[in-house]
Design an enzyme around this catalytic site. Structure first.
Site, short mmCIF file in Angstrom:
data_model
loop_
_atom_site.label_atom_id
_atom_site.label_comp_id
_atom_site.label_asym_id
_atom_site.label_seq_id
_atom_site.Cartn_x
_atom_site.Cartn_y
_atom_site.Cartn_z
N GLN A 175 -8.61 3.52 -0.62
CA GLN A 175 -10.14 3.39 0.16
C GLN A 175 -10.28 4.92 0.79
OE1 GLN A 175 -7.96 0.73 0.54
NE2 GLN A 175 -9.20 0.02 -1.25
N LYS A 211 -0.68 -4.05 -3.30
CA LYS A 211 -1.85 -3.36 -3.10
C LYS A 211 -2.04 -2.03 -3.84
CE LYS A 211 -5.30 -1.87 0.34
NZ LYS A 211 -5.28 -0.27 0.05
N SER A 231 0.76 -1.36 0.07
CA SER A 231 -0.03 0.04 0.01
C SER A 231 1.00 1.27 0.04
CB SER A 231 -0.98 -0.09 1.19
OG SER A 231 -1.93 1.15 0.97
#
Length: 486
Positions: free
Chosen positions: A337, A333, A308
């Site tokens: 979000q 990733k 991420s």
């Protein structure tokens, strides 16, 4: 029933967030139906027969509310409907959290809390470790990225509701949780015991290595990480740092704002740091507002547990800054979000976009390049994934188990050559174990009893913490020295 497919952090919620809290109204049932049936409500082109679906929803609601034999509230039904919608997405990173879970999510990005120190996702119906946090009980116990948890304290959790499974792993500080682990490439299940502890989120650690080489480890991108990083970077520079190693290994991610702020120390103004792209293909480009590059060389360490926000940092430093990446291909990733918090404290965390590297690459493991690739690939040594055995009964001659195999691997790593490495406890293994016991002033029995197991664990942990035995770090040091001579 299988696990709901989503990412859950046991002690820390790791997600790249565009916004951490956006207030919205919680509507009563009738108001909710009124809102979504208004002419101005946006319905996708593929939502034919929306009126029929709303009527179906009304009928189901009325049937349950009027006839279900046990007490049920409007709140339970609405929460269940939202959870069902999120679950239907099949997205491991989208989630609907009730007020209690939402509070734990926010706590995970703050100061400290109790747990085992690992982020978990769900793959193929199994709780799967994304990454243990450095220095956490999970890392000390030997948990690794991609480990799959199949039992907790002897109870099979496959098929169990994921929140119920997570609650079984959680517990008070000082208590022990026993996990059965399936590890890729290992035939038999592993048994690992983890002592729960308070996880203090010191997310930035900086040291000056010999030859004035700075080493900054970032364990997570949380609140305050960017400020702490700036202070530590300035401190090393004041000490005359001549080269810098940025270490985001086993860093499962965190806040987008934090990593962007940190990147501006190294990427000149106007250069692209990352790009987000929504479902319609609309792109937002994030550019640096930094003052310029550093006068010293920089390398970056990554591994399978870098995910991420760590991947945003690594890819930006590589593509926009031209810095060298060393280690293993990262987790992969590549989605973003956004968290929307409602008046009652519940939160909807939804995947709103995918993020792209400065060159437009999508690194996601589902449809992308499956991680950020290092410029110099350096794998961990074979013994790095071994787990120090803590058997209930002593390991001894003629036994053949996974625990014996781990003991043999660790003994060899410590310099006690045990001969066989296949898990069979032969006389060579016994001789090696006796030599270790003698060195540690333990009773020389040739059996791995409780005291010997504790000392073996301590010695192995010390071996792994010694920078001289960190092959990836040593390659980074040599790479920096070479760049300094150029």
């Amino acid at each position: 029933m299988t696990f709901r497919t989503r990412t859950v952090a046991i002690i820390v919620a790791i997600a790249v967030l565009l916004s951490s809290a956006v207030t919205a109204l919680v509507l009563k049932f009738d108001e909710l139906l009124l809102a979504i049936t208004q002419p101005g409500f946006s319905i996708g082109s593929d939502s034919k027969g929306m009126d029929e679906q709303i009527n179906k929803f009304k009928q189901a609601y009325g049937l349950i509310k009027g006839n279900y034999i046990r007490p049920i509230t409007d709140q339970q039904l609405i929460d269940g409907a939202i959870k069902g919608m999120v679950q239907s997405l099949g997205d491991p990173h989208s989630d609907y959290m009730d007020p209690k879970d939402a509070n734990e999510f926010k706590t995970g990005l703050s100061s400290s809390f109790s747990g085992i120190g690992v982020e978990i996702t769900v793959k193929n119906g199994r709780l799967t470790i994304v990454s243990p946090i450095k220095g956490s009980p999970a890392e000390k116990a030997g948990l690794k990225p991609e480990d799959q948890i199949i039992k907790v304290n002897g109870q099979n959790i496959e098929g169990m509701d994921y929140r119920e499974a997570i609650n079984k792993i959680r517990g008070p500080k000082g208590t022990v949780v026993h996990l059965d682990i399936v590890r890729p490439g290992v035939q038999d299940a592993l048994k690992i015991s983890v002592v729960r502890d308070e996880i203090k989120q010191r997310t930035v650690e900086a040291t000056m290595l010999p030859d004035q080489l700075g080493h900054i480890t970032i364990t997570q991108f949380a609140e305050g990480t960017a400020d702490d990083f700036a202070k530590e970077l300035a401190r090393l520079e004041k000490q005359g740092m001549k080269g810098l190693i940025l270490d985001v290994r086993s860093n499962p991610g965190g806040l987008l704002q934090a990593v962007l702020k940190m990147l501006e120390h190294f990427i000149p103004e106007g250069k692209t740091l990352m790009i987000t792209q929504d479902k319609e293909g609309n792109k937002q480009v994030y550019k640096s507002k930094g003052k310029g590059t550093k006068p010293y060389p920089i390398v970056v360490l990554i591994d399978k547990g870098s995910a991420s926000a760590s991947e945003i940092m690594a890819s930006s430093l590589k593509e926009a800054g031209g810095y060298t990446l060393i280690g293993e291909t990262s987790y992969g990733k590549g989605t973003v979000q956004s968290a929307q918090t409602f008046d009652d404290g519940s939160t909807l965390k939804l995947t709103m976009a995918k993020w792209l590297t400065p060159n437009g690459n999508w690194i996601d493991q589902h449809g992308g390049t499956k991680g950020v690739k290092p410029d110099i690939q350096v794998k961990y040594p074979d013994y790095w994934t071994a787990i120090a055995p803590r058997p209930k009964e002593s390991l001894k001659l003629d036994q053949n188990t996974v625990e014996v195999k781990n003991m043999q691997i660790i003994l060899r790593a410590l310099g006690y050559h045990s001969g066989r490495m296949d898990g069979y406890f032969d006389t060579s293994t016994e001789i090696a174990l006796k030599a270790f016991q003698q060195t540690k002033n333990l009773p020389v029995t040739g059996q791995l009893d409780e005291k010997t197991a504790i000392e073996l664990d301590k010695a192995f942990l010390a071996l792994k913490k010694d920078p001289k035995n960190d092959l990836q770090l040593q390659v980074a040091i040599q790479t920096l020295k070479k760049k300094m001579r150029e």
